[in-house]
Design a protein around this motif. Sequence first.
Motif, mmCIF file in Angstrom:
data_model
loop_
_atom_site.group_PDB
_atom_site.id
_atom_site.type_symbol
_atom_site.label_atom_id
_atom_site.label_comp_id
_atom_site.label_asym_id
_atom_site.label_seq_id
_atom_site.Cartn_x
_atom_site.Cartn_y
_atom_site.Cartn_z
ATOM 1 N N GLU A 1 18.121 -1.751 -0.132
ATOM 2 C CA GLU A 1 16.894 -1.096 -0.587
ATOM 3 C C GLU A 1 16.948 -0.767 -2.077
ATOM 4 O O GLU A 1 15.949 -0.889 -2.785
ATOM 5 N N MET A 2 18.111 -0.384 -2.558
ATOM 6 C CA MET A 2 18.255 -0.030 -3.968
ATOM 7 C C MET A 2 18.278 -1.256 -4.878
ATOM 8 O O MET A 2 18.153 -1.122 -6.093
ATOM 9 N N SER A 3 18.441 -2.438 -4.299
ATOM 10 C CA SER A 3 18.426 -3.664 -5.117
ATOM 11 C C SER A 3 17.052 -3.884 -5.758
ATOM 12 O O SER A 3 16.924 -4.622 -6.735
ATOM 13 N N LYS A 4 15.998 -3.234 -5.208
ATOM 14 C CA LYS A 4 14.646 -3.349 -5.771
ATOM 15 C C LYS A 4 14.465 -2.443 -6.996
ATOM 16 O O LYS A 4 13.468 -2.558 -7.699
ATOM 17 N N LYS B 1 0.812 -1.231 0.000
ATOM 18 C CA LYS B 1 0.000 0.000 0.000
ATOM 19 C C LYS B 1 0.842 1.276 0.000
ATOM 20 O O LYS B 1 0.296 2.380 0.058
ATOM 21 N N ARG B 2 2.181 1.139 -0.048
ATOM 22 C CA ARG B 2 3.074 2.307 -0.083
ATOM 23 C C ARG B 2 3.412 2.620 -1.538
ATOM 24 O O ARG B 2 3.823 1.751 -2.291
ATOM 25 N N LEU B 3 3.263 3.879 -1.928
ATOM 26 C CA LEU B 3 3.568 4.304 -3.286
ATOM 27 C C LEU B 3 5.082 4.316 -3.491
ATOM 28 O O LEU B 3 5.807 5.002 -2.774
ATOM 29 N N VAL B 4 5.582 3.546 -4.476
ATOM 30 C CA VAL B 4 7.024 3.506 -4.736
ATOM 31 C C VAL B 4 7.383 3.957 -6.153
ATOM 32 O O VAL B 4 8.528 4.351 -6.404
ATOM 33 N N GLU B 5 6.438 3.891 -7.086
ATOM 34 C CA GLU B 5 6.700 4.386 -8.443
ATOM 35 C C GLU B 5 5.440 5.058 -8.975
ATOM 36 O O GLU B 5 4.330 4.615 -8.708
ATOM 37 N N ILE C 1 14.969 7.220 1.147
ATOM 38 C CA ILE C 1 15.718 7.786 0.011
ATOM 39 C C ILE C 1 15.615 6.853 -1.197
ATOM 40 O O ILE C 1 15.379 7.302 -2.328
ATOM 41 N N ALA C 2 15.779 5.547 -0.969
ATOM 42 C CA ALA C 2 15.653 4.580 -2.072
ATOM 43 C C ALA C 2 14.255 4.672 -2.691
ATOM 44 O O ALA C 2 14.098 4.590 -3.920
#
Length: 515
Positions: free
Chosen positions: A387-390, A22-26, A351-352
């Motif tokens: 975190e940036m591996s995603k 439910k968290r906006l990531v893109e 940040i990621a």
Amino acid sequence: MSNELVIEVNPSEVEIAYLEDKRLVELNRETSDAKFAVGDIYLGKVKKIMPGLNAAFVDVGYEKDAFLHYLDLGPQFQTLNKFLLQSTSKGKKPVSMNKIQSEPDIFKEGKITDVLSSGQLILVQISKEPISTKGPRLTSEISIAGRNLVLMPFSDKVSISQKLKSNDEKSRLRKLIQSIRPKKYGVIVRTAAEGTKVAELDKELRSLVAKWEAVPSKLKQSKVPSLVAGELDRTIAMIRDVYNPEFTNIYVNDKQSASEVKDYVASIAPEKQKIVKHYNGDAPIFEHFGIEKQIKALFGKTVSFKSGAYLIIEHTEAFHVIDVNSGNRSKAGSDQETNALEVNLAAAVEIARQLRLRDMGGIIVVDFIDMHSNENRMKVLEKMREEMSKDRTKHNILPLSKFCLMQITRQRVRPEMHIETAEKCPTCRGTGEVASTLLFVDEIYNNLRYIYQELFRKNVQIHLHPYVAAYLNCGLISRKYKWMWKLKRCFKVVSKSSMGFLDCKFYDNDGEIIL
């Protein structure tokens, strides 16, 4: 973890939100008149040769000429150029790939003047969209991407994604592709191909080859400059790139688009087509899923993330700067070092997320809270890498300096997502002059009457700020029903928190704006 896509289709643009738990990531936005997307193939003309840059400027129809460096021509440029000349020759049938004799590869250390001249026709592909004052960035190393494979015409290599860990799987895929690959085609096997059966890969490879083999006939009919082969619809392209078996739901607010997405998902994972759902609720789809609120909270200059800590994000022409602040957390914790580590670890997560969400590219400098322990600095570095591996975009992360500065480079292929979160003053709308708020409701009614009685429109929707919408709907016999009785017409009042307090927009049922 639940992975969801929420797609809002409007006549003017398409917005795609990618949610993790439910968290906006893109967040992706594409306007209906968007041009020059990464992956589009154009027939262009060389306008200017720049020997000092070892590059050329090419006219592909954009207001500024596109940039093509010698190193982006690709080893098989001479063969591609021969293919282009034969395809555009008048009076000849469309050329077949099997009849094209391969030319020697161009030298890696060669000069642009050896292979290009001003006024020459050239087949190019967009590798980077226009950003700021710059035109598109081009490549002549043509590739056609699918879900599992990337087709490389005129190449003869088979490459496997480095993200695949199993050597046995790499070996299986290499042998499999070598056995089904047509001559004069190279293939890059993507990470998504892991465990895929030969029949599915063969079907996809054939469809990619068919797309390329349609190019010669298009070239015969094309003027210069013109689009020869377009990338997939942005909605489908994003699903192709982000889809994984763990996807739980894909919501689309447009029935036709939902059907197209369902067909695509069915073609790559038939058992998953049921996750595509048409949303037809009363509230706008981004409002319903809480995305509008997240956008307002996440796209400002200041972003809060945990227990009072926050980020300050600044943008310059050369790079981006992110400052980590502990806020009122500085009063908590047993000592300064422990408190700094906790805030920095939480900041690395946010940040990621921000880099993906805003699609920030180029050089990013992060000013973490000072830590004296090398062990703690390594913990922050490892957390950031985890975190940036995603993130699917190519990136590089350098260790923290003794001043706790971290440098990150992230590939930039399209303009950074920027959304203005500050709103104009609801009273003066930025003019400094106050209009009478008592007349605002009368203005809405007058516009509504004009739409029905002068424009003869039907099924009107009024989009308003939630407070104004609530005012129109309140009461046993609300103002809305009084208007409906007077006008002898039905209409819908839509509450939308993204609108200003005194903003009002009128739409028809197809989503077209009326006033």
